[in-house]
Design a protein around this motif. Structure first.
Motif, PDB file in Angstrom:
ATOM      1  N   ARG A  46       0.831  -1.211   0.000  1.00 40.82           N
ATOM      2  CA  ARG A  46       0.000   0.000   0.000  1.00 40.82           C
ATOM      3  C   ARG A  46       0.867   1.262   0.000  1.00 40.82           C
ATOM      4  NH1 ARG A  46      -5.381  -0.245   1.240  1.00 40.82           N
ATOM      5  NH2 ARG A  46      -5.276   1.636   2.484  1.00 40.82           N
ATOM      6  N   GLY A  49       1.818   1.770  -3.495  1.00 35.88           N
ATOM      7  CA  GLY A  49       0.695   2.276  -4.284  1.00 35.88           C
ATOM      8  C   GLY A  49       0.281   3.690  -3.904  1.00 35.88           C
ATOM      9  N   LEU A  51      -1.241   4.442  -1.029  1.00 39.66           N
ATOM     10  CA  LEU A  51      -2.452   4.405  -0.210  1.00 39.66           C
ATOM     11  C   LEU A  51      -2.128   4.533   1.280  1.00 39.66           C
ATOM     12  CD1 LEU A  51      -4.282   1.538  -2.111  1.00 39.66           C
ATOM     13  CD2 LEU A  51      -4.672   3.992  -2.312  1.00 39.66           C
ATOM     14  N   ALA A  71      -0.764   9.207  -4.870  1.00 35.27           N
ATOM     15  CA  ALA A  71      -1.205   7.980  -5.533  1.00 35.27           C
ATOM     16  C   ALA A  71      -1.664   8.233  -6.968  1.00 35.27           C
ATOM     17  CB  ALA A  71      -2.332   7.337  -4.726  1.00 35.27           C
ATOM     18  N   ARG A  72      -2.375   9.330  -7.164  1.00 29.26           N
ATOM     19  CA  ARG A  72      -3.004   9.516  -8.474  1.00 29.26           C
ATOM     20  C   ARG A  72      -2.021   9.853  -9.587  1.00 29.26           C
ATOM     21  NH1 ARG A  72      -4.801  15.386  -8.900  1.00 29.26           N
ATOM     22  NH2 ARG A  72      -5.580  14.631 -10.885  1.00 29.26           N
ATOM     23  N   ALA A  76       0.283   3.646 -10.917  1.00 27.25           N
ATOM     24  CA  ALA A  76       0.525   2.271 -10.486  1.00 27.25           C
ATOM     25  C   ALA A  76      -0.821   1.569 -10.374  1.00 27.25           C
ATOM     26  CB  ALA A  76       1.248   2.268  -9.145  1.00 27.25           C
ATOM     27  N   PHE A  78      -3.501  -0.924  -9.142  1.00 26.47           N
ATOM     28  CA  PHE A  78      -3.621  -1.645  -7.871  1.00 26.47           C
ATOM     29  C   PHE A  78      -4.791  -2.620  -7.971  1.00 26.47           C
ATOM     30  CE2 PHE A  78      -3.761  -2.507  -3.451  1.00 26.47           C
ATOM     31  CZ  PHE A  78      -2.610  -1.988  -2.869  1.00 26.47           C
ATOM     32  N   PHE A  80      -7.119  -5.129  -5.642  1.00 28.52           N
ATOM     33  CA  PHE A  80      -7.443  -5.356  -4.231  1.00 28.52           C
ATOM     34  C   PHE A  80      -7.968  -6.775  -4.007  1.00 28.52           C
ATOM     35  CE2 PHE A  80      -7.722  -0.915  -5.145  1.00 28.52           C
ATOM     36  CZ  PHE A  80      -7.320  -0.256  -3.996  1.00 28.52           C
ATOM     37  N   ALA A 150      -6.939  -2.155 -13.913  1.00 27.91           N
ATOM     38  CA  ALA A 150      -5.616  -1.670 -13.512  1.00 27.91           C
ATOM     39  C   ALA A 150      -4.683  -1.562 -14.713  1.00 27.91           C
ATOM     40  CB  ALA A 150      -5.016  -2.588 -12.449  1.00 27.91           C
ATOM     41  N   ILE A 153      -4.802   1.746 -17.575  1.00 29.09           N
ATOM     42  CA  ILE A 153      -4.071   3.007 -17.495  1.00 29.09           C
ATOM     43  C   ILE A 153      -2.619   2.851 -17.949  1.00 29.09           C
ATOM     44  CG2 ILE A 153      -5.530   3.936 -15.653  1.00 29.09           C
ATOM     45  CD1 ILE A 153      -3.314   3.177 -13.667  1.00 29.09           C
TER      46      ILE A 153
ATOM     47  N   ASP B 172     -12.523   1.144  -0.164  1.00 30.38           N
ATOM     48  CA  ASP B 172     -11.874   0.445  -1.279  1.00 30.38           C
ATOM     49  C   ASP B 172     -12.075   1.139  -2.613  1.00 30.38           C
ATOM     50  OD1 ASP B 172     -11.146  -1.381   0.551  1.00 30.38           O
ATOM     51  OD2 ASP B 172     -12.051  -3.116  -0.443  1.00 30.38           O
ATOM     52  N   GLU B 175     -10.163   4.279  -2.900  1.00 34.94           N
ATOM     53  CA  GLU B 175      -8.731   4.005  -3.064  1.00 34.94           C
ATOM     54  C   GLU B 175      -8.438   3.554  -4.484  1.00 34.94           C
ATOM     55  OE1 GLU B 175      -7.326   2.830   1.452  1.00 34.94           O
ATOM     56  OE2 GLU B 175      -7.670   1.217   0.019  1.00 34.94           O
ATOM     57  N   ALA B 177     -10.098   4.344  -7.129  1.00 41.33           N
ATOM     58  CA  ALA B 177     -10.212   5.517  -8.001  1.00 41.33           C
ATOM     59  C   ALA B 177      -8.941   6.353  -7.939  1.00 41.33           C
ATOM     60  CB  ALA B 177     -11.428   6.352  -7.603  1.00 41.33           C
ATOM     61  N   ALA B 178      -8.375   6.498  -6.736  1.00 41.85           N
ATOM     62  CA  ALA B 178      -7.153   7.301  -6.597  1.00 41.85           C
ATOM     63  C   ALA B 178      -6.004   6.662  -7.362  1.00 41.85           C
ATOM     64  CB  ALA B 178      -6.785   7.458  -5.122  1.00 41.85           C
ATOM     65  N   THR B 179      -5.846   5.325  -7.256  1.00 47.07           N
ATOM     66  CA  THR B 179      -4.740   4.683  -7.967  1.00 47.07           C
ATOM     67  C   THR B 179      -4.940   4.746  -9.479  1.00 47.07           C
ATOM     68  OG1 THR B 179      -5.738   2.481  -7.926  1.00 47.07           O
ATOM     69  CG2 THR B 179      -4.311   3.051  -6.086  1.00 47.07           C
ATOM     70  N   LEU B 180      -6.190   4.941  -9.905  1.00 43.59           N
ATOM     71  CA  LEU B 180      -6.447   5.027 -11.349  1.00 43.59           C
ATOM     72  C   LEU B 180      -6.312   6.459 -11.856  1.00 43.59           C
ATOM     73  CD1 LEU B 180      -9.465   2.578 -11.474  1.00 43.59           C
ATOM     74  CD2 LEU B 180      -7.226   2.202 -12.487  1.00 43.59           C
ATOM     75  N   GLY B 181      -5.924   7.371 -10.959  1.00 40.85           N
ATOM     76  CA  GLY B 181      -5.621   8.733 -11.401  1.00 40.85           C
ATOM     77  C   GLY B 181      -6.713   9.753 -11.183  1.00 40.85           C
ATOM     78  N   ALA B 182      -7.798   9.378 -10.483  1.00 37.69           N
ATOM     79  CA  ALA B 182      -8.884  10.331 -10.281  1.00 37.69           C
ATOM     80  C   ALA B 182      -8.529  11.327  -9.178  1.00 37.69           C
ATOM     81  CB  ALA B 182     -10.170   9.588  -9.917  1.00 37.69           C
ATOM     82  N   SER B 183      -8.950  12.581  -9.341  1.00 37.56           N
ATOM     83  CA  SER B 183      -8.752  13.580  -8.294  1.00 37.56           C
ATOM     84  C   SER B 183      -9.811  13.369  -7.212  1.00 37.56           C
ATOM     85  CB  SER B 183      -8.898  14.976  -8.886  1.00 37.56           C
ATOM     86  OG  SER B 183     -10.230  15.187  -9.298  1.00 37.56           O
TER      87      SER B 183
END
Lengths: 239, 283
Positions: A46, A49, A51, A71-72, A76, A78, A80, A150, A153, B172, B175, B177-183
Motif C-alpha cells: 500500500r 501504491g 495508499l 497515488a493519483r 501504479a 492496484f 485489491f 488496472a 491506465i 476500497d 482508493e 479511483a485514486a490509484t487510477l488517477g482520479a482527483s
C-alpha cells in the motif's frame, strides 16, 4: 529503471507494521511479498501504491522519488483482495474509468477507449461481458475485471494485494497462470502479495519472505527454497 | 394427530395471531386513525369551507414561510450532512466519536431548549444580539431565527442516513479511483455520490418533512406574528387556540398531505428503480 526500496518503516498507532524493509528489483520483474499475516507485506504494498504514507525510508522507481508522489500521479495499477470494483458501473465503465478521468488533452477518444476496453476484456478472457454489472459476475470474473481496469491506465507498476485470496483453488491456479502471461506480455514491474508460498514460488521471479515488518530473505524461488537463510524461513516454507 | 416435529422457526398459531393483531391494531389506532380524523375534521364543514380556509391570507403566508424555511434549511443540511458523513466514514481523525455524538445532539435535546439557546445568543440581552441590531439585522422573531431553528432540528437527518451506509461501503472504491488517477473531486462525483444517492435522497426527504413540521424550536424563535413569522405548524396552533377548528384542521390536513406526498415520492422512486437499488447493495 529498477525499483529500489530502502529501509521503509511505518507505525500504526503504537504498532510497528514495517521496521525497515529493503529490496531491489530490476525493471519488469515479478516480485512476490510472502509472509504470514501481520508481517507487513500489505502495508509495504500500500505504501508502494500511495495508499499509505511511510514514516521513514525511501523508494526510487524509474528515476522518480516515488514516495513524494501522490497515488493519483504514480500511475501504479492496484488490484485489491475484495476487487473494489465500482458497483454502480458496468464492466466496460469500470475498465474505462482510469482513462475517462484523465485531463482532456491526455484523454483518448471515445472510440479508442471502447477499443481498449474490448482488447483488455479479450486479454483477461472475458470478451463480451462489457455490459454486465459487478454483482452479476463470479469472484474470479470480478478479479479479472479488476486486473483489466488496472492495466487500462498502462501502469508503470502493477500492485496486487492477495488478489486470489477469496477464490477457490482451481480458479486461483487459472488466474495466476493468466497473470503471469499478462505480466510477460505487458512487461510491467509487478509486486504481488500473498501468504501462499506455493503461489509465490509458482508465479514470481523474486520472492521476499517477510516477518515482523522486515524482509527475512530475498532471492529467486529456487535459491530461497534450496537455501533458507533463517530458521523462520525454513519453518515457514515447510509448514 | 399430534405433530411431533415442527420447523424450528415455526411459531404456534395463537402466537402469530396475537402478535399480528397487536401490530396491526397499534398501527391503526396510533397512526392511521389520527391521519383519517385530520382529513375528516378538515372537511367536516364541507369542501367549500375547507378551501376558503386554505386561501385565507394568513394561512397562505404561513405556507409560504414554511416552504421558504425548508428551501433554505434542507439544501444547507444536505451539504453539511454529506461533508460530515464523508469525513467520518472515509478518514480517521482524533475526536471522531465526539463528532458523531455531536451530530446526534439535535435528536436528544428538546427543540424548545434549542430555541432558548438561540435566544441567549441572538436576543437583545444575548451575546450577538446587540451587535447585530447595530447593523439592523434581526434574527429573533424574523426569518433568520426560524431558519436557524429549522437547521438545528433537522441537522442529523442526512448525516445519520449516510454515515452507516458510507461506513459499510468502506474506502476500497475510493482508493481504487485514486490509484487510477482520479482527483478527489472526480472520485466524489463519479464513485462516492452514485453509491450513496439512494440514502441521500431518503435523508433529504426525511429532512424536508421534519423541516416543514418543526414546532418547538421555531415556536420559541418566531414570535408568533400572524401573517409574518408564523409557520404552518404554528399557524395550526394559533387557529386552534382561537377556536377556528375548520381552519386549524385545514392547515393540519395540508401538512399531513405534504408528509404523505414525501412518503409516496419515496415509495415511487424505490419501485421505479428497484433493480438499480438491488445492484447497489454490497455484492
Amino acid at each position: 529503471m529498477s525499483l529500489v526500496v530502502a529501509s521503509v518503516t511505518k507505525k500504526f498507532a503504537r504498532f510497528p507494521a514495517l521496521r525497515g524493509a529493503s529490496f531491489v528489483a530490476p525493471q519488469g520483474a515479478f516480485v512476490s511479498l510472502l509472509g504470514p499475516s501481520g508481517s507487513g507485506k500489505t502495508t509495504l504494498l500500500r505504501i508502494l501504491g500511495g495508499l499509505e504514507v511511510a514514516d521513514t525510508g525511501s523508494v526510487r522507481f524509474a528515476d522518480l522519488n516515488w514516495l513524494d508522489m501522490p497515488a493519483r500521479t504514480r500511475n501504479a495499477g492496484f488490484v485489491f483482495q475484495q476487487y473494489a470494483l465500482f458497483r454502480h458501473m458496468t464492466v466496460a465503465d469500470n475498465i474505462a474509468f482510469g482513462l475517462k478521468v484523465r485531463p482532456r488533452d491526455m484523454r483518448p477518444s471515445r472510440a479508442d477507449i471502447k477499443k481498449r476496453v474490448t482488447d483488455l476484456l479479450a486479454l483477461v478472457q472475458l470478451a463480451g461481458l462489457e455490459d454486465r454489472y459487478p454483482s452479476q459476475l463470479s469472484g474470479g470474473q470480478r478479479q479479472r475485471v479488476a486486473l483489466a481496469r488496472a492495466l487500462a491506465i498502462e501502469p508503470r507498476m502493477l500492485l496486487l494485494d492477495e488478489p486470489f485470496g477469496a477464490l477457490d483453488t482451481k480458479v486461483r491456479k487459472e488466474l495466476r497462470a493468466d497473470l503471469r502471461r499478462i505480466h510477460d506480455h505487458a512487461g510491467v514491474t509487478t509486486v504481488f502479495v500473498t501468504h501462499d508460498q506455493e503461489e509465490a514460488f509458482a508465479v514470481a521471479d523474486l520472492v521476499a519472505v517477510m516477518r515482523d515488518g522486515r524482509i527475512e530473505q530475498y532471492g529467486t524461488p529456487q535459491d530461497v527454497r534450496r537455501d533458507p537463510k533463517t530458521a523462520f524461513v525454513s519453518d515457514f516454507l515447510s509448514a | 394427530m399430534n405433530k411431533i416435529f415442527s420447523k424450528p422457526t415455526e411459531d404456534p398459531l395463537w402466537l402469530k395471531l396475537t402478535l399480528g393483531i397487536i401490530a396491526v391494531g397499534f398501527i391503526a389506532i396510533m397512526l392511521l386513525m389520527p391521519l383519517v380524523l385530520v382529513f375528516k375534521e378538515a372537511l367536516a364543514s364541507g369542501v367549500r369551507t375547507f378551501f376558503s380556509a386554505m386561501v385565507e391570507p394568513d394561512t397562505l403566508a404561513a405556507v409560504k414561510l414554511s416552504l421558504l424555511a425548508a428551501a433554505i434549511a434542507v439544501p444547507l443540511n444536505t451539504v453539511f450532512g454529506i461533508a460530515a458523513a464523508w469525513s467520518i466514514a472515509k478518514f480517521d481523525f482524533r475526536g471522531k466519536t465526539f463528532l458523531v455524538t455531536l451530530i446526534d445532539l439535535p435528536f436528544s435535546v428538546s427543540p424548545v431548549v434549542a430555541g432558548l439557546v438561540y435566544v441567549l445568543v441572538f436576543g437583545m440581552q444575548g451575546w450577538l444580539g446587540p451587535t447585530l441590531a447595530g447593523y439592523d439585522i434581526r434574527v429573533l422573531f424574523a426569518l433568520p431565527g426560524i431558519v436557524l431553528a429549522t437547521i438545528f432540528v433537522t441537522f442529523p437527518f442526512v448525516a445519520r442516513e449516510l454515515i452507516p451506509l458510507m461506513v459499510d461501503q468502506g474506502r476500497d472504491e475510493e482508493e481504487a479511483a485514486a490509484t487510477l488517477g482520479a482527483s478527489g473531486f472526480q472520485t466524489f462525483m463519479r464513485v462516492t455520490l452514485p453509491n450513496i444517492k439512494w440514502g441521500l435522497l431518503y435523508g433529504i426527504l426525511l429532512c424536508n418533512a421534519r423541516a416543514l413540521g418543526e414546532f418547538g424550536a421555531v415556536s420559541v424563535l418566531s414570535g408568533h406574528i400572524r401573517g409574518q413569522t408564523n409557520t404552518m405548524p404554528l399557524h395550526v396552533e394559533l387557529l386552534y387556540n382561537n377556536y377556528d377548528y375548520t381552519g386549524a384542521f385545514a392547515v393540519a390536513a395540508l401538512l399531513a398531505m405534504l408528509a404523505l406526498l414525501t412518503l409516496a415520492l419515496k415509495s415511487f422512486l424505490e419501485w421505479r428503480y428497484a433493480d438499480e437499488l438491488a445492484a447497489s447493495h454490497r455484492h
